[in-house]
Each structure stands twice: as C-alpha cells, then as structure tokens.
Design a protein around this motif. Structure first.
Motif, PDB file in Angstrom:
ATOM      1  N   ALA A  41      43.341  42.180  17.246  1.00  0.00           N
ATOM      2  CA  ALA A  41      42.501  43.265  16.718  1.00  0.00           C
ATOM      3  C   ALA A  41      43.300  44.204  15.830  1.00  0.00           C
ATOM      4  CB  ALA A  41      41.881  44.033  17.886  1.00  0.00           C
ATOM      5  N   ALA A  42      44.544  44.519  16.243  1.00  0.00           N
ATOM      6  CA  ALA A  42      45.374  45.426  15.445  1.00  0.00           C
ATOM      7  C   ALA A  42      45.706  44.826  14.089  1.00  0.00           C
ATOM      8  CB  ALA A  42      46.648  45.771  16.212  1.00  0.00           C
ATOM      9  N   LEU A  43      46.078  43.544  14.075  1.00  0.00           N
ATOM     10  CA  LEU A  43      46.453  42.900  12.819  1.00  0.00           C
ATOM     11  C   LEU A  43      45.234  42.646  11.938  1.00  0.00           C
ATOM     12  CD1 LEU A  43      49.113  40.361  14.137  1.00  0.00           C
ATOM     13  CD2 LEU A  43      49.491  42.599  13.068  1.00  0.00           C
ATOM     14  N   ALA A  44      44.055  42.483  12.546  1.00  0.00           N
ATOM     15  CA  ALA A  44      42.836  42.242  11.761  1.00  0.00           C
ATOM     16  C   ALA A  44      42.454  43.444  10.915  1.00  0.00           C
ATOM     17  CB  ALA A  44      41.689  41.866  12.686  1.00  0.00           C
ATOM     18  N   LEU A  45      42.951  44.634  11.249  1.00  0.00           N
ATOM     19  CA  LEU A  45      42.622  45.826  10.458  1.00  0.00           C
ATOM     20  C   LEU A  45      43.119  45.731   9.023  1.00  0.00           C
ATOM     21  CD1 LEU A  45      43.241  48.726  13.016  1.00  0.00           C
ATOM     22  CD2 LEU A  45      41.056  47.771  12.252  1.00  0.00           C
ATOM     23  N   ALA A  46      44.095  44.836   8.789  1.00  0.00           N
ATOM     24  CA  ALA A  46      44.570  44.662   7.412  1.00  0.00           C
ATOM     25  C   ALA A  46      43.504  44.043   6.516  1.00  0.00           C
ATOM     26  CB  ALA A  46      45.834  43.807   7.412  1.00  0.00           C
ATOM     27  N   LEU A  47      42.473  43.421   7.120  1.00  0.00           N
ATOM     28  CA  LEU A  47      41.413  42.766   6.346  1.00  0.00           C
ATOM     29  C   LEU A  47      40.145  43.606   6.276  1.00  0.00           C
ATOM     30  CD1 LEU A  47      41.766  39.182   7.895  1.00  0.00           C
ATOM     31  CD2 LEU A  47      42.822  40.044   5.799  1.00  0.00           C
ATOM     32  N   ARG A  48      40.190  44.836   6.748  1.00  0.00           N
ATOM     33  CA  ARG A  48      38.964  45.604   6.926  1.00  0.00           C
ATOM     34  C   ARG A  48      38.256  45.925   5.620  1.00  0.00           C
ATOM     35  NH1 ARG A  48      39.338  51.344   6.693  1.00  0.00           N
ATOM     36  NH2 ARG A  48      41.267  52.009   5.688  1.00  0.00           N
ATOM     37  N   ARG A  49      38.962  46.027   4.507  1.00  0.00           N
ATOM     38  CA  ARG A  49      38.314  46.368   3.234  1.00  0.00           C
ATOM     39  C   ARG A  49      37.645  45.154   2.613  1.00  0.00           C
ATOM     40  NH1 ARG A  49      40.225  51.442   1.677  1.00  0.00           N
ATOM     41  NH2 ARG A  49      42.114  52.088   2.792  1.00  0.00           N
ATOM     42  N   ARG A  50      38.280  43.987   2.721  1.00  0.00           N
ATOM     43  CA  ARG A  50      37.728  42.786   2.099  1.00  0.00           C
ATOM     44  C   ARG A  50      36.704  42.094   2.992  1.00  0.00           C
ATOM     45  NH1 ARG A  50      43.211  39.792   0.521  1.00  0.00           N
ATOM     46  NH2 ARG A  50      43.773  40.756   2.513  1.00  0.00           N
ATOM     47  N   LEU A  51      36.946  42.071   4.304  1.00  0.00           N
ATOM     48  CA  LEU A  51      36.047  41.393   5.244  1.00  0.00           C
ATOM     49  C   LEU A  51      35.710  42.351   6.377  1.00  0.00           C
ATOM     50  CD1 LEU A  51      37.962  37.984   5.391  1.00  0.00           C
ATOM     51  CD2 LEU A  51      35.902  38.469   4.052  1.00  0.00           C
ATOM     52  N   PRO A  52      34.890  43.360   6.124  1.00  0.00           N
ATOM     53  CA  PRO A  52      34.635  44.370   7.160  1.00  0.00           C
ATOM     54  C   PRO A  52      33.906  43.814   8.390  1.00  0.00           C
ATOM     55  CG  PRO A  52      33.206  44.714   5.275  1.00  0.00           C
ATOM     56  CD  PRO A  52      34.198  43.683   4.866  1.00  0.00           C
ATOM     57  N   LEU A  53      32.905  42.949   8.181  1.00  0.00           N
ATOM     58  CA  LEU A  53      32.160  42.410   9.322  1.00  0.00           C
ATOM     59  C   LEU A  53      33.021  41.467  10.153  1.00  0.00           C
ATOM     60  CD1 LEU A  53      29.550  42.206  10.897  1.00  0.00           C
ATOM     61  CD2 LEU A  53      28.807  40.381   9.329  1.00  0.00           C
ATOM     62  N   ALA A  54      33.782  40.607   9.471  1.00  0.00           N
ATOM     63  CA  ALA A  54      34.664  39.695  10.206  1.00  0.00           C
ATOM     64  C   ALA A  54      35.737  40.471  10.969  1.00  0.00           C
ATOM     65  CB  ALA A  54      35.307  38.709   9.229  1.00  0.00           C
ATOM     66  N   THR A  55      36.232  41.541  10.368  1.00  0.00           N
ATOM     67  CA  THR A  55      37.231  42.364  11.051  1.00  0.00           C
ATOM     68  C   THR A  55      36.657  42.973  12.320  1.00  0.00           C
ATOM     69  OG1 THR A  55      38.303  42.869   8.935  1.00  0.00           O
ATOM     70  CG2 THR A  55      38.773  44.334  10.782  1.00  0.00           C
ATOM     71  N   PHE A  56      35.427  43.458  12.246  1.00  0.00           N
ATOM     72  CA  PHE A  56      34.811  44.031  13.452  1.00  0.00           C
ATOM     73  C   PHE A  56      34.638  42.975  14.540  1.00  0.00           C
ATOM     74  CE2 PHE A  56      30.880  44.759  15.875  1.00  0.00           C
ATOM     75  CZ  PHE A  56      31.247  45.913  16.552  1.00  0.00           C
ATOM     76  N   MET A  57      34.218  41.782  14.158  1.00  0.00           N
ATOM     77  CA  MET A  57      34.026  40.726  15.149  1.00  0.00           C
ATOM     78  C   MET A  57      35.350  40.333  15.796  1.00  0.00           C
ATOM     79  SD  MET A  57      30.835  40.438  15.137  1.00  0.00           S
ATOM     80  CE  MET A  57      30.743  39.060  16.277  1.00  0.00           C
ATOM     81  N   LEU A  58      36.453  40.386  15.038  1.00  0.00           N
ATOM     82  CA  LEU A  58      37.761  40.052  15.607  1.00  0.00           C
ATOM     83  C   LEU A  58      38.284  41.150  16.533  1.00  0.00           C
ATOM     84  CD1 LEU A  58      39.560  38.476  12.505  1.00  0.00           C
ATOM     85  CD2 LEU A  58      38.741  37.280  14.548  1.00  0.00           C
ATOM     86  N   THR A  59      37.851  42.378  16.304  1.00  0.00           N
ATOM     87  CA  THR A  59      38.315  43.475  17.162  1.00  0.00           C
ATOM     88  C   THR A  59      37.418  43.707  18.369  1.00  0.00           C
ATOM     89  OG1 THR A  59      37.078  45.093  15.853  1.00  0.00           O
ATOM     90  CG2 THR A  59      39.357  44.651  15.191  1.00  0.00           C
ATOM     91  N   LEU A  60      36.242  43.104  18.397  1.00  0.00           N
ATOM     92  CA  LEU A  60      35.301  43.343  19.493  1.00  0.00           C
ATOM     93  C   LEU A  60      35.815  42.862  20.858  1.00  0.00           C
ATOM     94  CD1 LEU A  60      32.552  44.616  19.977  1.00  0.00           C
ATOM     95  CD2 LEU A  60      31.497  42.369  19.590  1.00  0.00           C
ATOM     96  N   PRO A  61      36.469  41.687  20.962  1.00  0.00           N
ATOM     97  CA  PRO A  61      36.923  41.237  22.288  1.00  0.00           C
ATOM     98  C   PRO A  61      37.902  42.193  22.962  1.00  0.00           C
ATOM     99  CG  PRO A  61      36.906  39.396  20.761  1.00  0.00           C
ATOM    100  CD  PRO A  61      36.647  40.626  19.950  1.00  0.00           C
TER     101      PRO A  61
END
Length: 370
Positions: A41-61
């Motif tokens: 989840a922490a590393l997925a934040l690097a993708l938050r601007r380009r893939l905001p929905l995918a980033t949220f789904m990766l941080t949800l667990p």
C-alpha cells in the motif's frame, strides 16, 4: 503573490515516507502477511496520480488486516480529487469504512457485538473517517475548477478590453479620416483649381507647363488621399491595401513628374519581389522630394542596378541654385526609409558630395541572380 507548490515527485515521496512511518507504528514486524500488504500500500502511492482507482484498490487490504490506514486514506483522497463519478466515490468510501470496521480474521466476528453501543460509535467514527478524504478531495477539485474558471473569465475580460480599445481606435481613425478629407482635400483642391486657371490664362509656355505639373500632382495627391482615408476608415478586421501599389514600372513616371530636372538609369530584372520594388520606389520618391524641398534648381540622377543578388539604388543631386523655401517637415523621411530597408535586410547610407550636392544609396538583397 501566488504561493509556490512543492514538486509532485517530492510530495509523492513524502506521502510514501509518511505511510512507512504509519506502518512502523501500527504493524508488528512478525506479522509477515500484514507487513506485506502494508508495504504494498505504501509503495502503491507512487502511482496515485496516474492510476488513482488502482492505487486505492491496492491500499484497501491494509485497512482490513492492519491499523495502518494512512495509505488508504491518501489514495481515497487522490481518487476523490481527480474523479467526478460520485457513485464510484461513495462506493469506495463505503468499502473503506467496511474493511476498517470489520475485525480480521472475519471468523472472529460475532453478530451480537453489532448491538453494543460502543460498536455503533465505532461505526459512526469509521464512516466519518471514510467520508473525510472524499469531501476534502471534492473540495480541492472544486477549487481547481474554480481557478480555471476565474482564469477564463480574466482572459475573457482582457479580450473584451482589447475589443473596446480597438473600437475606440476605429472611432479615432474615422474622425481623423473626416478631418483629413475636410481639411487637406479642400486645400489641395484649391491648389488644383488655381493651377488649372493659371494653365489656361498664362501666356508664357514655361508657366503653363509648371501649372500643368502642379495640377497633375494635386490630382495625384487627392487620389492617394482617398486611398489613405479608406484605410483610416477601415474597421481593422481586415487590412485595407493601398491599391494600386507602386512598382519599378512606375519609376519613370515618378522621375518625369518629380518637378525637377532628373534622369533615370535603370537595369533591373523583371521578377524582383514586390516588397523590394516598393522599397526602391519609396526611396526614390523620398529622395526626389528632398531634392525639390532642400535644393531648388538642382538636377538629380537616379541609378538603379541589379547586381550580385542585390538591388543598388543611388539618387545623386547637384547643389541647389536657389535658396530653399521654409516648408513644414517632420524629419522622419530618412528614418522611415532606413527602417523599411532594415526589415528587408538592406541598408541606406547618405551624405553630402564633394561638389555640394547630396547622395543617397540603398542596398537591398533579393536572393535572385542578376
């Protein structure tokens, strides 16, 4: 002064570091599965601007299996600030609230616990926590759109002011045109009428010829004045051309009607650019006018040659035989000719000759072989 924002890369790096600090505080290092989801989840934040929905789904667990929820809230805020889909945002906020509220593993869940008062407060707190990043993201999005609208309004007002200035300029030009027509054309018409009367009533042949020349020049001046008035009356939407534009074919008539004793020596190609031809014509016209004004009784020679991919124009006059008359002048003639020549990549030089006359030389490149 508008405050400067930190670079996007620096801000993303700060969010990743804050999420790692949240993991260090709330996640036990012995729980490998939970630590893995939290790090993802922490590393997925690097993708938050380009893939905001995918980033949220990766941080949800990580909100489900740990108490480290900073990455999930940051991803939900980013999604809310970039998305306009209200139903999607409501669903994501509800999903985050459910995963954060339910215990892990789900097998430990007891239905009787839902009726407890403290669980109801916990549920309310979880829903408010999930709604906060959504509302904040929507607020930022609205502020961004408002800034864009204000910028568009400012640009529209600037355009409106420009149109108003052009309208005022058009009115001034129309007023100037009326004044030119009423004043200048009246005076020149009187000159033409008096010259015509002198031409008919004079017994001296030389006087009749001079009167005819004055009348012809007056008529030509009135014709050019009409073209100039049409330009000044134009609205500005489309440029009005002074037609017909002079060319090198008109040089002989210019020299013959200059009112002084002058001769033309020309050796030119027929395919010179129109801008070059107009520049040569206007230069010769201004030079002959200066001879007539400042050296009465002088003779002039106009020499135009096309050599070495350039047009060389020289106007030379002898010293005047009569004193010059005090005529009005703005002293901008040579300055305007020099500016015209520089725009075409050429030069103008001028100065007195050894016999007391004056010489003006124009050099204009053409790009064509002689």
């Amino acid at each position: 002064m508008k405050p400067r924002r930190p670079p996007a890369l620096l801000l993303d790096a700060g969010l990743v570091l804050a999420s790692l600090a949240d993991i260090w505080v709330h996640v036990d290092t012995d729980a490998r599965a939970a630590m893995g989801w939290a790090l993802l989840a922490a590393l997925a934040l690097a993708l938050r601007r380009r893939l905001p929905l995918a980033t949220f789904m990766l941080t949800l667990p990580t909100a489900l299996v740990t108490d480290a929820v900073f990455a999930t809230m940051a991803a939900l805020y980013t999604l809310s600030s970039l998305s306009r889909h209200r139903m999607l945002l409501a669903g994501c906020a509800l999903a985050y609230a459910i995963t954060d509220y339910l215990p892990w593993p789900w097998s430990s869940l007891k239905t009787t616990e839902f009726a407890r008062t403290d669980n109801l407060f916990h549920l309310s707190y979880t829903l408010a926590t999930a709604a906060a990043p959504v509302f904040l993201g929507q607020l930022v999005q609205a502020r961004r759109e408002l800034s864009l609208r204000l910028a568009e309004i400012t640009e529209a007002r600037e355009h409106e002011r420009m149109l108003a200035a052009q309208s005022i300029l058009a009115k001034e030009r129309a007023q100037l045109a009326r004044e030119m027509h009423d004043v200048v054309s009246h005076q020149v018409s009187l000159i033409a009428v008096q010259a015509g009367a002198l031409q008919v009533g004079s017994q001296d042949a030389e006087s009749r010829q001079a009167a005819a020349t004055i009348r012809r020049l007056s008529v030509q001046t009135l014709d050019e004045l009409r073209h100039m008035v049409s330009v000044l009356r134009a609205s500005g939407s489309r440029p009005t051309e002074l037609t017909p534009q002079p060319s090198l074919a008109d040089l002989q008539d210019l020299v013959d009607n200059s009112g002084i004793e002058a001769k033309l020596e020309a050796d030119l190609a027929e395919d010179l650019p129109p801008t070059v031809q107009r520049a040569v014509y206007r230069t010769v016209q201004e030079a002959l006018t200066n001879v007539r004004k400042h050296a009465p009784g002088a003779t002039a020679t106009v020499c135009v040659r096309h050599r070495d991919n350039a047009v060389h124009t020289t106007v030379t006059n002898t010293a005047g035989t009569r004193p010059a008359l005090p005529l009005p002048s703005t002293h901008h003639g040579l300055v305007g000719l020099r500016q015209r020549a520089e725009l075409l990549g050429g030069t103008i030089t001028s100065g007195h000759t050894a016999d007391g006359g004056y010489e003006l030389h124009l050099h204009l490149p053409t790009g064509n072989s002689a």
